[in-house]
Design an enzyme around this catalytic site. Structure first.
Site, mmCIF file in Angstrom:
data_model
loop_
_atom_site.group_PDB
_atom_site.id
_atom_site.type_symbol
_atom_site.label_atom_id
_atom_site.label_comp_id
_atom_site.label_asym_id
_atom_site.label_seq_id
_atom_site.Cartn_x
_atom_site.Cartn_y
_atom_site.Cartn_z
ATOM 1 N N CYS A 41 2.904 -3.257 -2.233
ATOM 2 C CA CYS A 41 3.635 -2.755 -1.056
ATOM 3 C C CYS A 41 4.208 -1.370 -1.383
ATOM 4 O O CYS A 41 4.486 -1.055 -2.535
ATOM 5 C CB CYS A 41 4.757 -3.733 -0.723
ATOM 6 S SG CYS A 41 5.928 -3.175 0.535
ATOM 7 N N SER A 43 7.070 -0.343 -1.028
ATOM 8 C CA SER A 43 8.399 -0.411 -1.662
ATOM 9 C C SER A 43 8.274 -0.422 -3.192
ATOM 10 O O SER A 43 9.129 0.128 -3.892
ATOM 11 C CB SER A 43 9.167 -1.644 -1.172
ATOM 12 O OG SER A 43 9.407 -1.537 0.219
ATOM 13 N N HIS A 46 7.868 3.182 -4.044
ATOM 14 C CA HIS A 46 9.141 3.923 -3.992
ATOM 15 C C HIS A 46 9.873 3.802 -5.341
ATOM 16 O O HIS A 46 10.475 4.767 -5.821
ATOM 17 C CB HIS A 46 10.049 3.361 -2.897
ATOM 18 C CG HIS A 46 9.713 3.794 -1.495
ATOM 19 N ND1 HIS A 46 9.591 5.112 -1.122
ATOM 20 C CD2 HIS A 46 9.507 3.073 -0.359
ATOM 21 C CE1 HIS A 46 9.317 5.171 0.186
ATOM 22 N NE2 HIS A 46 9.253 3.949 0.670
ATOM 23 N N HIS A 62 6.959 -7.605 -5.494
ATOM 24 C CA HIS A 62 7.915 -8.408 -4.722
ATOM 25 C C HIS A 62 7.230 -9.095 -3.545
ATOM 26 O O HIS A 62 7.904 -9.573 -2.646
ATOM 27 C CB HIS A 62 9.044 -7.504 -4.210
ATOM 28 C CG HIS A 62 8.558 -6.491 -3.228
ATOM 29 N ND1 HIS A 62 7.907 -5.346 -3.611
ATOM 30 C CD2 HIS A 62 8.574 -6.471 -1.879
ATOM 31 C CE1 HIS A 62 7.552 -4.673 -2.540
ATOM 32 N NE2 HIS A 62 7.941 -5.328 -1.462
ATOM 33 N N CYS A 168 6.174 -10.401 2.042
ATOM 34 C CA CYS A 168 6.799 -9.126 2.429
ATOM 35 C C CYS A 168 6.195 -8.536 3.692
ATOM 36 O O CYS A 168 6.808 -8.599 4.750
ATOM 37 C CB CYS A 168 6.802 -8.071 1.313
ATOM 38 S SG CYS A 168 7.670 -6.575 1.881
#
Ligand SMILES: NC(=O)c1ccc[n+]([C@@H]2O[C@H](COP(=O)([O-])OP(=O)(O)OC[C@H]3O[C@@H](n4cnc5c(N)ncnc54)[C@H](O)[C@@H]3O)[C@@H](O)[C@H]2O)c1
Ligand SMILES: [Zn+2]
Ligand SMILES: [Zn+2]
Length: 372
Positions: A41, A43, A46, A62, A168
């Site tokens: 993902c 995220s 990031h 995650h 997610c």
């Protein structure tokens, strides 16, 4: 105690390294999971790229699923052997927001510490250095110990990859539409940014019965995929000409613009476009997450005068124990084609390459498979 293989970053802004770590047995209120699948993902990216600073060393990932191998004290032993999806925001169940049923805003989640509920980690290097797990679940690993409230059993017949995606992207995107924004039947919807999260917004809009679903991206292949997931219209975005993109979204929706615009990138320019494309009474739903410190702006007078709204949507307002099985059942019934998000399967060792593809906006969802 067992040895596991995991993708670790020493700290935010550094590449992943595959390490062999020691994983202690699950403590009270914890669950040992053999990981089966884990999605990549934005995220994670990031964190990997240092947009968000997290403590390290930390196991990445995650968006994961697995099978319960063992449980700690106080956890239902019936869980052992079950296929599960993992929530990245294990609720504490006792804070004010949890008590109000808004678990996605939990202030006592162990995810905030990237550790277990007691603040410690079950992971160490051979030299004894503690290693954290991203959002308490660090799914890019062969096994993990996770908080019991992160574990959601899946109905029979749900593939591991689908369960991972529910963890997610799907919950974030579908939930933004059906839970945060409560898009009504017949509404018009635009989605800006068609990664795993935006494509899930498209699926959510189709599930909600939106009359028009306008898919917006800079990448034509993403638009084609959105069409398979229920998009009815499309706009090829021109990042250097936001005014043109806004006009195209409005024209495509008719009636002055779409009732709802979902921003699934986390970019100040596309956030402004989401607000700018709204008709009077319209709602912009911000799902994409920016780098820290970034601001977005819009012209205030027409926003207020036209009674427009902006909503922030965290984790699609997910209550994992309730919503994950619902999304799984919708998949099984053919109403959420989650498996169509998958465009690549890879080994843990290929994670940096997967990040390169994601950074270039080329990936829908890439899945790390953990061999059994
Ligand atoms: N709110 C939440 O709870 C939550 C949860 C998960 C992820 N996220 C965030 O959602 C965002 C999206 O995640 P993802 O994994 O789908 O990312 P992604 O990188 O896979 O998708 C982003 C998409 O945006 C497109 N894009 C980039 N610039 C564009 C522009 N100017 N105009 C139009 N399209 C453009 C890319 O081509 C790509 O298809 C990230 O910021 C992620 O951190 C938020
Ligand atoms: Zn995510
Ligand atoms: Zn809580």
């Amino acid at each position: 105690m067992r040895e596991i293989r995991a993708a670790v970053i020493p700290s935010s802004g550094h590449p992943t390294v595959i390490e062999t770590l020691r994983l202690a047995d699950p403590g009270p209120g914890e669950v040992l999971v053999r990981m089966t699948s884990s999605g990549v993902c934005h995220s994670d990216l990031h964190v990997r790229d240092g947009h968000w600073v997290r403590p390290g060393p930390i196991v990445m990932g995650h968006e994961g699923a697995g099978a319960v191998e063992a449980v700690g004290l106080g956890v239902d032993p019936e869980l052992v052997g079950h296929a599960v999806a993992l929530s990245w925001y294990a609720p504490c169940l006792v804070c004010r927001e949890c008590q109000r049923g808004r678990q996605w805003l939990c202030s006592g989640s162990p995810a905030l510490q990237h550790a277990q509920l007691d603040g410690t980690t079950r992971l160490t290097r051979a030299d004894g250095t503690p290693v954290l797990a991203y959002l308490s679940i660090g799914t890019m690993a062969s096994y993990q110990v996770v908080p019991a409230t992160a574990v959601v059993p899946m109905p029979d017949g749900v593939p591991a990859e689908v369960a991972a995606l529910i963890g997610c992207g799907v919950s974030t995107g579908v939930g933004a539409v059906v839970k945060t924004a409560e898009v009504p039947f017949g509404a018009t919807v635009a989605v800006i940014g068609l990664g795993g999260v935006g494509l899930s917004c498209v699926m959510g809009a189709a599930l909600a019965g939106a009359s028009k679903i306008i898919a917006v991206d800079v990448n034509r292949a993403k638009i084609d995929l959105a069409g398979e997931l229920g998009a009815t219209n499309w706009v090829l975005a021109e990042p250097d000409e936001p005014g043109k993109t806004i006009a195209a979204i409005r024209a495509s929706a008719g009636d002055g613009g779409p009732d709802f615009v979902f921003e699934a990138i986390g970019n100040p320019s596309t956030i402004a476009q989401a607000v700018g494309a709204l008709p009077p009474g319209g709602t912009a739903v911000l799902v994409g997450l920016t780098k820290y410190g970034q601001q977005a702006s819009f012209e205030a007078f027409p926003f207020v005068d036209g009674g427009r709204r902006i909503l922030g949507s965290n984790y699609g307002s997910a209550v994992a124990a309730i919503d994950f099985p619902r999304y799984a059942e919708a998949y099984l019934a053919g109403r959420l084609p989650i498996d169509k998000l998958i465009d690549r399967r890879l080994d843990l060792t290929e994670l940096e390459d997967a990040f390169d593809r994601l950074r270039a906006g080329q990936a829908a969802r890439q899945m790390v498979m953990h061999p059994g």
